[in-house]
Design a protein around this motif. Structure first.
Motif, PDB file in Angstrom:
ATOM      1  N   GLN A  69      39.974 -43.900  -0.943  1.00 26.92           N
ATOM      2  CA  GLN A  69      38.871 -43.904  -1.900  1.00 26.92           C
ATOM      3  C   GLN A  69      38.730 -45.267  -2.568  1.00 26.92           C
ATOM      4  O   GLN A  69      37.619 -45.770  -2.758  1.00 26.92           O
ATOM      5  N   LEU A  70      39.856 -45.866  -2.917  1.00 26.81           N
ATOM      6  CA  LEU A  70      39.813 -47.198  -3.523  1.00 26.81           C
ATOM      7  C   LEU A  70      39.295 -48.231  -2.525  1.00 26.81           C
ATOM      8  O   LEU A  70      38.508 -49.121  -2.883  1.00 26.81           O
ATOM      9  N   LEU A  71      39.726 -48.118  -1.275  1.00 28.46           N
ATOM     10  CA  LEU A  71      39.260 -49.056  -0.254  1.00 28.46           C
ATOM     11  C   LEU A  71      37.767 -48.938  -0.035  1.00 28.46           C
ATOM     12  O   LEU A  71      37.053 -49.936   0.090  1.00 28.46           O
ATOM     13  N   GLU A  72      37.278 -47.731  -0.010  1.00 24.09           N
ATOM     14  CA  GLU A  72      35.874 -47.513   0.299  1.00 24.09           C
ATOM     15  C   GLU A  72      34.957 -48.128  -0.757  1.00 24.09           C
ATOM     16  O   GLU A  72      33.909 -48.681  -0.435  1.00 24.09           O
ATOM     17  N   SER A  73      35.359 -48.063  -2.022  1.00 21.80           N
ATOM     18  CA  SER A  73      34.445 -48.463  -3.098  1.00 21.80           C
ATOM     19  C   SER A  73      34.840 -49.734  -3.839  1.00 21.80           C
ATOM     20  O   SER A  73      33.976 -50.361  -4.451  1.00 21.80           O
ATOM     21  N   PHE A  74      36.128 -50.108  -3.816  1.00 23.10           N
ATOM     22  CA  PHE A  74      36.550 -51.173  -4.725  1.00 23.10           C
ATOM     23  C   PHE A  74      37.386 -52.278  -4.085  1.00 23.10           C
ATOM     24  O   PHE A  74      37.259 -53.438  -4.484  1.00 23.10           O
ATOM     25  N   LEU A  75      38.230 -51.957  -3.149  1.00 23.87           N
ATOM     26  CA  LEU A  75      39.212 -52.929  -2.667  1.00 23.87           C
ATOM     27  C   LEU A  75      38.791 -53.630  -1.390  1.00 23.87           C
ATOM     28  O   LEU A  75      39.595 -54.352  -0.807  1.00 23.87           O
ATOM     29  N   GLU A  76      37.581 -53.427  -0.962  1.00 20.57           N
ATOM     30  CA  GLU A  76      37.112 -54.098   0.247  1.00 20.57           C
ATOM     31  C   GLU A  76      35.701 -54.619   0.018  1.00 20.57           C
ATOM     32  O   GLU A  76      34.843 -53.906  -0.510  1.00 20.57           O
ATOM     33  N   LYS A  77      35.465 -55.861   0.402  1.00 17.19           N
ATOM     34  CA  LYS A  77      34.144 -56.474   0.265  1.00 17.19           C
ATOM     35  C   LYS A  77      33.741 -57.087   1.603  1.00 17.19           C
ATOM     36  O   LYS A  77      34.588 -57.422   2.431  1.00 17.19           O
ATOM     37  N   THR A  78      32.456 -57.243   1.750  1.00 16.85           N
ATOM     38  CA  THR A  78      31.926 -57.899   2.944  1.00 16.85           C
ATOM     39  C   THR A  78      31.467 -59.297   2.570  1.00 16.85           C
ATOM     40  O   THR A  78      30.676 -59.471   1.632  1.00 16.85           O
ATOM     41  N   PHE A  79      31.976 -60.280   3.275  1.00 13.51           N
ATOM     42  CA  PHE A  79      31.552 -61.670   3.073  1.00 13.51           C
ATOM     43  C   PHE A  79      30.552 -62.005   4.173  1.00 13.51           C
ATOM     44  O   PHE A  79      30.910 -62.073   5.350  1.00 13.51           O
ATOM     45  N   GLY A  80      29.307 -62.179   3.791  1.00 13.67           N
ATOM     46  CA  GLY A  80      28.267 -62.500   4.766  1.00 13.67           C
ATOM     47  C   GLY A  80      28.228 -63.989   5.057  1.00 13.67           C
ATOM     48  O   GLY A  80      27.812 -64.785   4.220  1.00 13.67           O
ATOM     49  N   VAL A  81      28.681 -64.381   6.230  1.00  4.53           N
ATOM     50  CA  VAL A  81      28.738 -65.792   6.596  1.00  4.53           C
ATOM     51  C   VAL A  81      27.351 -66.257   7.052  1.00  4.53           C
ATOM     52  O   VAL A  81      26.746 -65.657   7.946  1.00  4.53           O
ATOM     53  N   ILE A  82      26.848 -67.274   6.403  1.00  3.51           N
ATOM     54  CA  ILE A  82      25.632 -67.959   6.854  1.00  3.51           C
ATOM     55  C   ILE A  82      25.956 -69.451   6.831  1.00  3.51           C
ATOM     56  O   ILE A  82      25.918 -70.094   5.788  1.00  3.51           O
ATOM     57  N   ASN A  83      26.304 -69.983   7.976  1.00  7.54           N
ATOM     58  CA  ASN A  83      26.753 -71.374   8.056  1.00  7.54           C
ATOM     59  C   ASN A  83      25.534 -72.297   8.142  1.00  7.54           C
ATOM     60  O   ASN A  83      25.264 -72.917   9.160  1.00  7.54           O
ATOM     61  N   LEU A  84      24.812 -72.357   7.018  1.00  8.43           N
ATOM     62  CA  LEU A  84      23.577 -73.133   6.942  1.00  8.43           C
ATOM     63  C   LEU A  84      23.824 -74.407   6.150  1.00  8.43           C
ATOM     64  O   LEU A  84      24.333 -74.355   5.031  1.00  8.43           O
ATOM     65  N   ALA A  85      23.474 -75.547   6.730  1.00  8.65           N
ATOM     66  CA  ALA A  85      23.679 -76.831   6.057  1.00  8.65           C
ATOM     67  C   ALA A  85      22.569 -77.794   6.473  1.00  8.65           C
ATOM     68  O   ALA A  85      21.824 -77.543   7.425  1.00  8.65           O
ATOM     69  N   LEU A  86      22.473 -78.888   5.738  1.00  7.03           N
ATOM     70  CA  LEU A  86      21.463 -79.898   6.035  1.00  7.03           C
ATOM     71  C   LEU A  86      21.966 -80.840   7.123  1.00  7.03           C
ATOM     72  O   LEU A  86      23.037 -81.434   6.991  1.00  7.03           O
ATOM     73  N   VAL A  87      21.185 -80.955   8.179  1.00  3.53           N
ATOM     74  CA  VAL A  87      21.466 -81.895   9.256  1.00  3.53           C
ATOM     75  C   VAL A  87      20.279 -82.837   9.342  1.00  3.53           C
ATOM     76  O   VAL A  87      19.170 -82.410   9.653  1.00  3.53           O
ATOM     77  N   ASP A  88      20.511 -84.107   9.026  1.00  2.00           N
ATOM     78  CA  ASP A  88      19.419 -85.082   8.958  1.00  2.00           C
ATOM     79  C   ASP A  88      18.312 -84.604   8.032  1.00  2.00           C
ATOM     80  O   ASP A  88      17.116 -84.768   8.317  1.00  2.00           O
ATOM     81  N   GLY A  89      18.692 -83.966   6.928  1.00  4.56           N
ATOM     82  CA  GLY A  89      17.722 -83.522   5.941  1.00  4.56           C
ATOM     83  C   GLY A  89      17.050 -82.208   6.252  1.00  4.56           C
ATOM     84  O   GLY A  89      16.249 -81.723   5.448  1.00  4.56           O
ATOM     85  N   GLN A  90      17.375 -81.601   7.394  1.00  3.82           N
ATOM     86  CA  GLN A  90      16.754 -80.342   7.788  1.00  3.82           C
ATOM     87  C   GLN A  90      17.802 -79.226   7.796  1.00  3.82           C
ATOM     88  O   GLN A  90      18.905 -79.424   8.300  1.00  3.82           O
ATOM     89  N   PRO A  91      17.464 -78.053   7.256  1.00  2.90           N
ATOM     90  CA  PRO A  91      18.433 -76.947   7.265  1.00  2.90           C
ATOM     91  C   PRO A  91      18.630 -76.384   8.663  1.00  2.90           C
ATOM     92  O   PRO A  91      17.669 -76.149   9.390  1.00  2.90           O
ATOM     93  N   GLN A  92      19.892 -76.198   9.040  1.00  2.00           N
ATOM     94  CA  GLN A  92      20.222 -75.646  10.352  1.00  2.00           C
ATOM     95  C   GLN A  92      21.405 -74.689  10.224  1.00  2.00           C
ATOM     96  O   GLN A  92      22.338 -74.941   9.464  1.00  2.00           O
ATOM     97  N   VAL A  93      21.341 -73.578  10.967  1.00  2.72           N
ATOM     98  CA  VAL A  93      22.481 -72.672  11.081  1.00  2.72           C
ATOM     99  C   VAL A  93      23.357 -73.192  12.208  1.00  2.72           C
ATOM    100  O   VAL A  93      22.893 -73.390  13.330  1.00  2.72           O
ATOM    101  N   LEU A  94      24.629 -73.410  11.911  1.00  4.14           N
ATOM    102  CA  LEU A  94      25.508 -74.133  12.832  1.00  4.14           C
ATOM    103  C   LEU A  94      26.684 -73.276  13.279  1.00  4.14           C
ATOM    104  O   LEU A  94      27.238 -72.495  12.497  1.00  4.14           O
ATOM    105  N   THR A  95      27.076 -73.456  14.519  1.00  3.03           N
ATOM    106  CA  THR A  95      28.320 -72.861  15.006  1.00  3.03           C
ATOM    107  C   THR A  95      29.490 -73.714  14.521  1.00  3.03           C
ATOM    108  O   THR A  95      29.306 -74.803  13.952  1.00  3.03           O
ATOM    109  N   LEU A  96      30.689 -73.230  14.780  1.00  7.68           N
ATOM    110  CA  LEU A  96      31.881 -73.992  14.388  1.00  7.68           C
ATOM    111  C   LEU A  96      31.893 -75.345  15.082  1.00  7.68           C
ATOM    112  O   LEU A  96      32.152 -76.390  14.448  1.00  7.68           O
ATOM    113  N   LYS A  97      31.606 -75.377  16.367  1.00  2.00           N
ATOM    114  CA  LYS A  97      31.638 -76.633  17.102  1.00  2.00           C
ATOM    115  C   LYS A  97      30.551 -77.581  16.610  1.00  2.00           C
ATOM    116  O   LYS A  97      30.804 -78.787  16.443  1.00  2.00           O
TER     117      LYS A  97
END
Length: 829
Positions: free
Chosen positions: A326-354
């Motif tokens: 019950q604690l895990l379901e509601s309180f002890l677990e969170k979802t981290f939504g990864v959006i690897n978005l950064a500026l590349v040459d002034g333009q926003p791009q979603v990037l892979t690790l590489k």
């Protein structure tokens, strides 16, 4: 007009530009959005910093507030940053500096704070006049060599000073410390990582440029949060590194202790990243008090400077496993939504690790190249001076005589240049030489320095001329930083061992869901319906209550999550298996038992949440022809009572909803047989509470019947079915693209024979159709059995109807080659 006011001249008129106000507003908003994206909210892929963070660090660098200096009042640092580089409020500057000093926010804090800089309980920091700060040692690595022409500078806001466009960044700070921010129409959420792992992956990419993301993940195990905790499973991490997006589950670190008195207790020692500890404890207490969680006797927060410790005391007869879940379901677990978005040459791009590491390496190569060139120029200048001094020492007696015989310094310079061909710089140094430098020891020192300078020049020329040597320098410097700052990983991985749920006990199968006007709903297996020939009557699909009639039918999987949109613009979330399974002849169950519907509220469209990604949109159309797009991510958290999906004008109703990805066309069809096709970008992305823009100009009392998202016009046809059971297939290529809010083209002839249009679908040659009448007859036919004809034709008989029965709705069953998105088309009322 007063006679004193001069008449406008042709010259004045020529200076006036005429512009449409909507065009001007659109361009102004785009300019504003880009300024927020590039100048405020998103980090640069090269140094991982937003402008405010970069300016704070550079202001500290300029003021000498380094790791070796004493701490400086935070108000002084904020004032320098605001006055010289960041002309915004002091509060956001201080907030940004505070976050860089919090060891629970930054994996490797860039600011060394002294005083109250907030806590994991959400306590605010002390006012800036009470706290002090200086640069952390690792922050100096971001600024190293900035005075050696390694990066470009631009004028500050008042053209009084120069500020760096980016920092040299001796390590990949974007991945090491992560970043988060919300811009206009986009957001970024990059998790922090372990420094050593990221540097190892960067070195791998240097040594093996063809390395895949999988190769890099041999080094980067996953995010490494400053608060520790556990990442559940590896699949989401791999997806995030391969695509730039992912949803990572982070679970608290805890253990269950068995006590001698027979009762258990759960001790929590690490929390998911960005969890407010005090608020979490308060919510657990509220859940215990209102009976949502049973079995907890006491709850204590025993955390101190040494770490987190939350003790959950259980009752004597409580089952620890149940309380833990019950604690895990509601309180002890969170979802981290990864959006690897950064500026590349002034333009926003979603990037892979590489891609992220590749862009960092490109930046670092430029930094080392410019630094080497800067140092080479200095060394060459120094070698030139030393060559002159060595020549002067070699002819010391003659040089002294020339200088003694000269009337003044300028004559001495001229005579020396004539005698030995010295340059201006060389002769300037020679005439300033002291007699003590003529000793043999001084001469030997100059010769040694000259040899060292020549060796350094040779090394710098090698670095500049050979990229392998340049990369070797980068690798050596990265490894040196790793040796200096690397530490143990804090976040661990645990396997995803979820408990058995109700969903695990339900067979996964495709079903047909039937909904009536009075909101009776049921599901039946698709396998119950065999394909028939066109023009048949079908079989009984439901015992419809007198005065009721079928309003829609759609296909789904029992394990799908469905978004149910209503005519009133609300949206509800429902699991398919929650809909009762009944026989073909059963009436169904009232939907009010499943969804919190108001009086007169009817389900008009259904979207399968498995069909869209976070970057996609839900495109909606109303009966009166309004169209709008809303980011799918805005429908992530839907209350049991529903949320607003679209704002409707009085008398208007939501008709249809489609999943789109930004590159599709929308085709809106009307009950009187008109249709219009336009680019979805013409309906700009809006929030849930917006009404939308006009999609089609309806004539008379015509209304919208449905909408199709056109993805591949060469592989699909437009299927149109009318209420009297007629239909046709027409190539989508015959529907040319127009601007929205036009009257459109004729799609099908309506009239006494056909009746009004009930349904439009995009179909492929191997698709099957489920067609259901208002009276409950249902049939399954092959889409290819319906004639393919041009626009502005009447079509052929698709379903034989009896009496005053009419076609209610049509849905597509996937072909044998793969799944297609679930689409729901409802009858126009």
């Amino acid at each position: 007009m007063s006679s004193d006011v001069p008449e406008p001249t042709d010259v004045d008129a020529a200076r006036i530009d005429t512009a449409r106000i909507e065009d001007e507003m659109e361009q102004s908003y785009i300019d504003y959005a880009m300024s927020v994206i590039a100048g405020r909210a998103l980090p640069d892929v090269r140094d991982g910093l937003k402008p405010v963070h970069r300016r704070i660090l550079y202001a500290m660098h300029e003021e000498g507030v380094t790791s070796g200096s004493s701490h400086r009042k935070s108000s002084s640092i904020v004032g320098e940053t605001m006055g010289n580089f960041h002309p915004h409020g002091d509060s956001p500057i201080y907030d940004a500096m505070v976050r860089m000093a919090q060891d629970f926010s930054m994996r490797y804090p860039l600011v060394d704070g002294q005083g109250n800089f907030g806590s994991v309980d959400g306590d605010p920091p002390a006012a800036m006049r009470y706290t002090e700060a200086r640069m952390a040692p690792i922050a100096e690595e971001l600024l190293a060599d900035i005075d050696m022409d390694t990066v470009d500078f631009s004028a500050n806001y008042d053209d009084r000073l120069q500020e760096p466009d980016v920092l040299p960044a001796a390590f990949p700070n974007l991945l090491v410390n992560g970043s988060s921010g919300i811009a206009v129409g986009m957001s970024t959420n990059i998790p922090p990582h372990n420094l050593g792992e990221i540097i190892d992956a960067t070195v791998e990419l240097i040594e093996n440029p063809d390395a895949t993301v999988e190769d890099l993940m041999d080094h980067v195990k996953g995010p490494d949060f400053p608060t520790g905790a556990n990442i559940v499973g590896h699949n989401a991490v791999h997806a995030a590194y391969k695509t730039g997006r992912g949803r990572i589950r982070v679970r608290a670190e805890y253990e269950v202790e068995e006590r001698e008195n027979g009762s258990d207790r759960i001790i929590i020692t690490e929390l998911p990243y960005q969890t407010n500890k005090a608020r979490m404890v308060e919510k657990i207490a509220d859940a215990v008090n209102d009976g949502s969680i049973e079995g907890i006797r006491d709850l204590r927060d025993e955390s101190d400077r040494d770490g987190i410790r939350i003790v959950v005391e259980l009752k004597q007869n409580a089952m620890a496993e149940v309380v833990k879940n019950q604690l895990l379901e509601s309180f002890l677990e969170k979802t981290f939504g990864v959006i690897n978005l950064a500026l590349v040459d002034g333009q926003p791009q979603v990037l892979t690790l590489k891609e992220t590491l590749r862009h960092y390496l490109d930046h670092r190569k430029e930094v080392v190249r410019r630094r080497s060139q800067y140092e080479l120029n200095e060394k060459e200048d120094r070698a030139h001076i030393l060559e002159g001094r060595l020549t002067a020492l070699e002819h010391a007696d003659d040089v002294v005589d020339i200088i003694q015989d000269a009337e003044d310094r300028d004559d001495a310079k001229a005579a020396l240049q004539e005698a030995y061909d010295f340059s201006d710089d060389q002769v300037d140094h020679i005439v300033r030489m002291q007699l003590g430098s003529l000793t043999s020891m001084e001469a030997a020192e100059i010769e040694d320095e000259y040899e060292e300078v020549q060796a350094r020049i040779e090394r710098l020329e090698t670095i500049l001329g050979d990229e392998d040597e340049l990369l070797a320098v980068i690798e050596e410097e990265l490894l040196a930083i790793k040796d200096e700052y690397d530490d143990d990983r804090r976040t661990s991985f645990i396997e995803d061992t979820d408990e058995v749920t109700r969903e695990d006990l339900i067979a996964e199968e495709d079903v047909v869901v039937v909904v009536t006007e009075q909101d009776y709903v049921k599901r039946m297996p698709v396998s119950q319906f065999d394909a028939q020939n066109r023009g048949g009557k079908g079989i009984i699909g439901g015992d419809i209550k007198e005065g009721d009639r079928v309003s829609k039918v759609f296909r789904a999987n029992t394990h799908d999550y469905l978004l149910c949109f209503t005519n009133q613009g609300q949206v509800y979330r429902l699991k398919t298996y929650e809909i009762p399974e009944m026989s073909r002849t059963a009436r169904g169950k009232s939907a009010i038992n499943l969804l919190d519907l108001d009086d007169g509220e009817e389900i008009t469209a259904v979207v399968n949440t498995d069909d869209f990604e976070d970057e996609e949109c839900l495109s909606m159309v109303t009966r009166d022809g309004y169209v709008k797009r809303t980011a799918a991510s805005e429908f992530d958290n839907i209350l049991s009572t529903g949320i607003i999906a679209a704002k409707l004008e009085d008398g208007d109703e939501l008709v249809d909803v489609k999943v789109t990805n930004g590159s599709t066309d929308l085709l809106v069809a009307t009950r009187d047989g008109m249709s219009i096709r336009f680019d979805e970008d013409e309906a700009r992305e809006m929030g849930r509470n917006a009404r939308g823009v006009r999609g089609i100009d309806l004539e008379g009392d015509d209304t919208v019947a449905g909408m199709v998202a056109v993805e591949d016009e060469t592989e699909q046809d437009l299927l149109t079915v009318t209420e009297n059971g007629y239909g046709k297939r027409t190539p989508l290529t015959e529907y040319r693209k127009q601007s929205r809010n036009g009257k459109g083209l004729v799609d099908i002839k309506t009239g006494d024979r056909n009746g009004g249009v009930t349904s439009v679908k995009a179909v492929g040659p191997t698709d099957h159709l489920i067609i259901m009448s208002e009276g409950g007859q249902i049939m399954r036919i092959r889409a290819a059995d319906i004639s393919g004809v041009g626009r502005n034709t009447m079509g052929v008989k698709v379903m034989e109807l009896e009496g005053d029965d009419g076609v209610a709705t049509v849905d597509v069953v996937p072909d044998a080659n793969g799944d297609r998105p679930t689409e729901t088309v409802e009858r126009e009322k």
